[in-house]
Design a protein around this motif. Structure first.
Motif, mmCIF file in Angstrom:
data_model
loop_
_atom_site.group_PDB
_atom_site.id
_atom_site.type_symbol
_atom_site.label_atom_id
_atom_site.label_comp_id
_atom_site.label_asym_id
_atom_site.label_seq_id
_atom_site.Cartn_x
_atom_site.Cartn_y
_atom_site.Cartn_z
ATOM 1 N N GLU A 168 0.826 -1.207 0.000
ATOM 2 C CA GLU A 168 0.000 0.000 0.000
ATOM 3 C C GLU A 168 0.863 1.261 0.000
ATOM 4 O OE1 GLU A 168 -3.045 2.914 0.369
ATOM 5 O OE2 GLU A 168 -2.646 1.096 -0.767
ATOM 6 N N LEU A 169 2.026 1.215 0.637
ATOM 7 C CA LEU A 169 2.942 2.350 0.562
ATOM 8 C C LEU A 169 3.360 2.610 -0.886
ATOM 9 C CD1 LEU A 169 5.448 2.072 3.561
ATOM 10 C CD2 LEU A 169 3.883 3.965 3.068
ATOM 11 N N VAL A 170 3.692 1.532 -1.589
ATOM 12 C CA VAL A 170 4.050 1.673 -3.003
ATOM 13 C C VAL A 170 2.834 2.173 -3.779
ATOM 14 C CG1 VAL A 170 5.049 0.561 -5.035
ATOM 15 C CG2 VAL A 170 5.694 -0.222 -2.747
ATOM 16 N N GLY A 171 1.664 1.690 -3.408
ATOM 17 C CA GLY A 171 0.433 2.149 -4.058
ATOM 18 C C GLY A 171 0.214 3.639 -3.846
ATOM 19 N N GLN A 172 0.549 4.126 -2.643
ATOM 20 C CA GLN A 172 0.433 5.562 -2.383
ATOM 21 C C GLN A 172 1.400 6.344 -3.271
ATOM 22 O OE1 GLN A 172 -1.407 7.512 -0.283
ATOM 23 N NE2 GLN A 172 -2.671 5.848 0.508
ATOM 24 N N ALA A 173 2.624 5.825 -3.414
ATOM 25 C CA ALA A 173 3.596 6.478 -4.299
ATOM 26 C C ALA A 173 3.092 6.473 -5.741
ATOM 27 C CB ALA A 173 4.951 5.780 -4.204
ATOM 28 N N ARG A 174 2.425 5.393 -6.128
ATOM 29 C CA ARG A 174 1.906 5.291 -7.490
ATOM 30 C C ARG A 174 0.809 6.313 -7.751
ATOM 31 N NH1 ARG A 174 -0.526 -0.377 -9.515
ATOM 32 N NH2 ARG A 174 -2.108 0.103 -7.944
ATOM 33 N N VAL A 175 -0.144 6.397 -6.846
ATOM 34 C CA VAL A 175 -1.277 7.286 -7.096
ATOM 35 C C VAL A 175 -0.847 8.759 -7.018
ATOM 36 C CG1 VAL A 175 -2.091 7.282 -4.684
ATOM 37 C CG2 VAL A 175 -3.684 7.805 -6.511
ATOM 38 N N LEU A 176 -0.004 9.090 -6.057
ATOM 39 C CA LEU A 176 0.432 10.479 -5.930
ATOM 40 C C LEU A 176 1.273 10.909 -7.127
ATOM 41 C CD1 LEU A 176 1.346 10.561 -2.122
ATOM 42 C CD2 LEU A 176 -0.637 11.606 -3.215
ATOM 43 N N GLY A 177 2.221 10.047 -7.510
ATOM 44 C CA GLY A 177 3.084 10.381 -8.642
ATOM 45 C C GLY A 177 2.323 10.452 -9.950
ATOM 46 N N LYS A 200 9.143 6.592 3.887
ATOM 47 C CA LYS A 200 8.748 5.267 4.386
ATOM 48 C C LYS A 200 9.302 4.162 3.495
ATOM 49 C CE LYS A 200 6.345 6.357 8.023
ATOM 50 N NZ LYS A 200 6.793 5.909 9.367
ATOM 51 N N LEU A 201 9.295 4.393 2.185
ATOM 52 C CA LEU A 201 9.853 3.399 1.265
ATOM 53 C C LEU A 201 11.355 3.259 1.470
ATOM 54 C CD1 LEU A 201 7.904 4.226 -2.025
ATOM 55 C CD2 LEU A 201 7.548 2.296 -0.477
ATOM 56 N N GLN A 202 12.036 4.384 1.726
ATOM 57 C CA GLN A 202 13.476 4.322 1.970
ATOM 58 C C GLN A 202 13.769 3.569 3.263
ATOM 59 O OE1 GLN A 202 15.933 5.595 -0.252
ATOM 60 N NE2 GLN A 202 17.088 4.165 1.047
ATOM 61 N N GLN A 216 13.818 0.215 -5.606
ATOM 62 C CA GLN A 216 14.892 1.197 -5.546
ATOM 63 C C GLN A 216 14.835 2.139 -6.754
ATOM 64 O OE1 GLN A 216 18.725 -0.602 -4.745
ATOM 65 N NE2 GLN A 216 17.811 -2.176 -3.454
ATOM 66 N N HIS A 217 14.530 1.584 -7.918
ATOM 67 C CA HIS A 217 14.414 2.406 -9.122
ATOM 68 C C HIS A 217 13.255 3.385 -8.998
ATOM 69 C CE1 HIS A 217 14.636 3.719 -13.202
ATOM 70 N NE2 HIS A 217 13.508 3.126 -13.571
ATOM 71 N N LEU A 218 12.137 2.926 -8.428
ATOM 72 C CA LEU A 218 10.984 3.800 -8.236
ATOM 73 C C LEU A 218 11.354 4.990 -7.355
ATOM 74 C CD1 LEU A 218 7.978 4.527 -8.437
ATOM 75 C CD2 LEU A 218 7.576 3.003 -6.484
ATOM 76 N N VAL A 219 12.040 4.730 -6.256
ATOM 77 C CA VAL A 219 12.446 5.806 -5.351
ATOM 78 C C VAL A 219 13.353 6.798 -6.077
ATOM 79 C CG1 VAL A 219 13.782 6.349 -3.269
ATOM 80 C CG2 VAL A 219 12.140 4.464 -3.244
ATOM 81 N N SER A 220 14.248 6.271 -6.922
ATOM 82 C CA SER A 220 15.137 7.130 -7.703
ATOM 83 C C SER A 220 14.344 8.025 -8.662
ATOM 84 C CB SER A 220 16.136 6.278 -8.485
ATOM 85 O OG SER A 220 16.958 7.078 -9.301
ATOM 86 N N LEU A 248 5.539 1.673 -14.051
ATOM 87 C CA LEU A 248 6.785 1.484 -13.310
ATOM 88 C C LEU A 248 6.489 1.204 -11.837
ATOM 89 C CD1 LEU A 248 10.012 3.553 -13.662
ATOM 90 C CD2 LEU A 248 9.024 3.272 -11.398
ATOM 91 N N SER A 249 5.575 1.951 -11.262
ATOM 92 C CA SER A 249 5.188 1.751 -9.866
ATOM 93 C C SER A 249 4.535 0.387 -9.670
ATOM 94 C CB SER A 249 4.222 2.853 -9.414
ATOM 95 O OG SER A 249 4.776 4.123 -9.600
ATOM 96 N N SER A 250 3.740 -0.026 -10.648
ATOM 97 C CA SER A 250 3.079 -1.331 -10.564
ATOM 98 C C SER A 250 4.112 -2.454 -10.532
ATOM 99 C CB SER A 250 2.129 -1.525 -11.755
ATOM 100 O OG SER A 250 1.107 -0.553 -11.741
ATOM 101 N N ARG A 251 5.176 -2.301 -11.319
ATOM 102 C CA ARG A 251 6.242 -3.322 -11.299
ATOM 103 C C ARG A 251 6.932 -3.376 -9.936
ATOM 104 N NH1 ARG A 251 6.907 -1.355 -16.602
ATOM 105 N NH2 ARG A 251 8.637 0.031 -16.013
#
Length: 271
Positions: A168-177, A200-202, A216-220, A248-251
């Motif tokens: 869900e954290l990654v999902g939050q990054a996906r929707v916001l981005g 949080k992802l870091q 890691q690529h997503l955070v970059s 990219l976020s989905s991956r």
């Protein structure tokens, strides 16, 4: 002599009854655990689709046409998953499930009529209910007891605790981005929210030394294309559109769901 025989017979019968009661109780627990595992399979699918619907809706409301075109298929997948869960009797009167179904029906009928921020918050609440529901199902099905039979207990209990919430954290990054890239700009509030999620992802990456390269690529990418104004152009990196960032976020989310699937598979074998 007769009294002794009667007492011995009574003791034997009571012992047999106790054994049968214990065996029947263990069978009931095993059945409850099997049912719980089947529910986890369905709810894991529903979580993934609901998160995807949130990201596509927010991106669409911020102007991305590719994400808008994907919404009908995702909504159909959610409705199908709900129908499959409804076929299982365990959740017929479960508060979190009834809340999810009711909220989804209202959100689905008004989805793109809502303002983007309201839409995002509605989806966030929907997903929060689903995360609690997953934990409820595991608790009610005694899956902790089942997991305790394994040496690596945490890898199994994380199926309904850590993995869904990290996904869900990654999902939050996906929707916001996706929303930021669809709109073509990031406001102060957008960046504050994204920095929080990125932090949080870091933390997760630092704690899990073997974390996936996709994460890691997503955070970059978040650092280069969302949080740092003009950094992508300055570094010569190609600027992603909202749909590309969404993919990219989905991956980056896929390994978490794959780990859930592997753990559920192990639980299924144990039942």
């Amino acid at each position: 002599m007769n009294d002794a025989l009667i007492i011995a017979t009574a003791v034997l019968l009571l012992s047999l009854v106790a054994i049968l009661i214990h065996k029947n109780r263990r069978q009931q627990i095993r059945q409850r655990q099997r049912d719980g595992v089947e529910l986890l399979i369905q709810l894991r699918t529903l979580l993934q689709h609901t998160q995807k619907h949130r990201g596509a809706s927010y991106g669409a409301l911020n102007g991305d046409q590719q994400l808008k075109q994907s919404l009908a298929g995702v909504a159909a997948a959610i409705n199908q998953a709900i129908a499959q869960v409804d076929c299982l009797p365990q959740l017929a009167c479960q508060d979190h499930w009834l809340a999810y179904r009711d909220h989804w029906q209202r959100l689905h009928s008004n989805n793109l009529k809502l303002e983007a921020e309201n839409n995002l918050q509605q989806h966030n609440r929907l997903i929060s209910v689903l995360l609690y529901l997953i934990e409820d199902v595991a608790e009610q099905a005694n899956l902790d007891e089942l997991a305790s039979q394994e040496t690596d207990i945490h890898s199994l209990t994380s199926i309904w605790r850590d993995l869904p919430r990290t996904a869900e954290l990654v999902g939050q990054a996906r929707v916001l981005g996706s929303g930021i890239l669809a709109e073509g700009k990031a406001g102060t509030v957008d960046k504050i929210r994204m920095r929080f999620v990125r932090g949080k992802l870091q933390e997760y990456i630092d704690a899990e030394q073997n974390s996936e390269q996709a994460l890691q690529h997503l955070v970059s990418v978040i650092d280069q294309q969302i949080l740092a104004d003009g950094a992508a152009q300055q570094n010569g990196a190609p600027v992603l559109n909202a749909n590309d960032y969404f993919e990219l976020s989905s991956r980056a989310m896929e390994p978490f769901f794959a780990s859930m699937d592997a753990g559920i598979g192990r639980l299924k074998q144990m039942t």
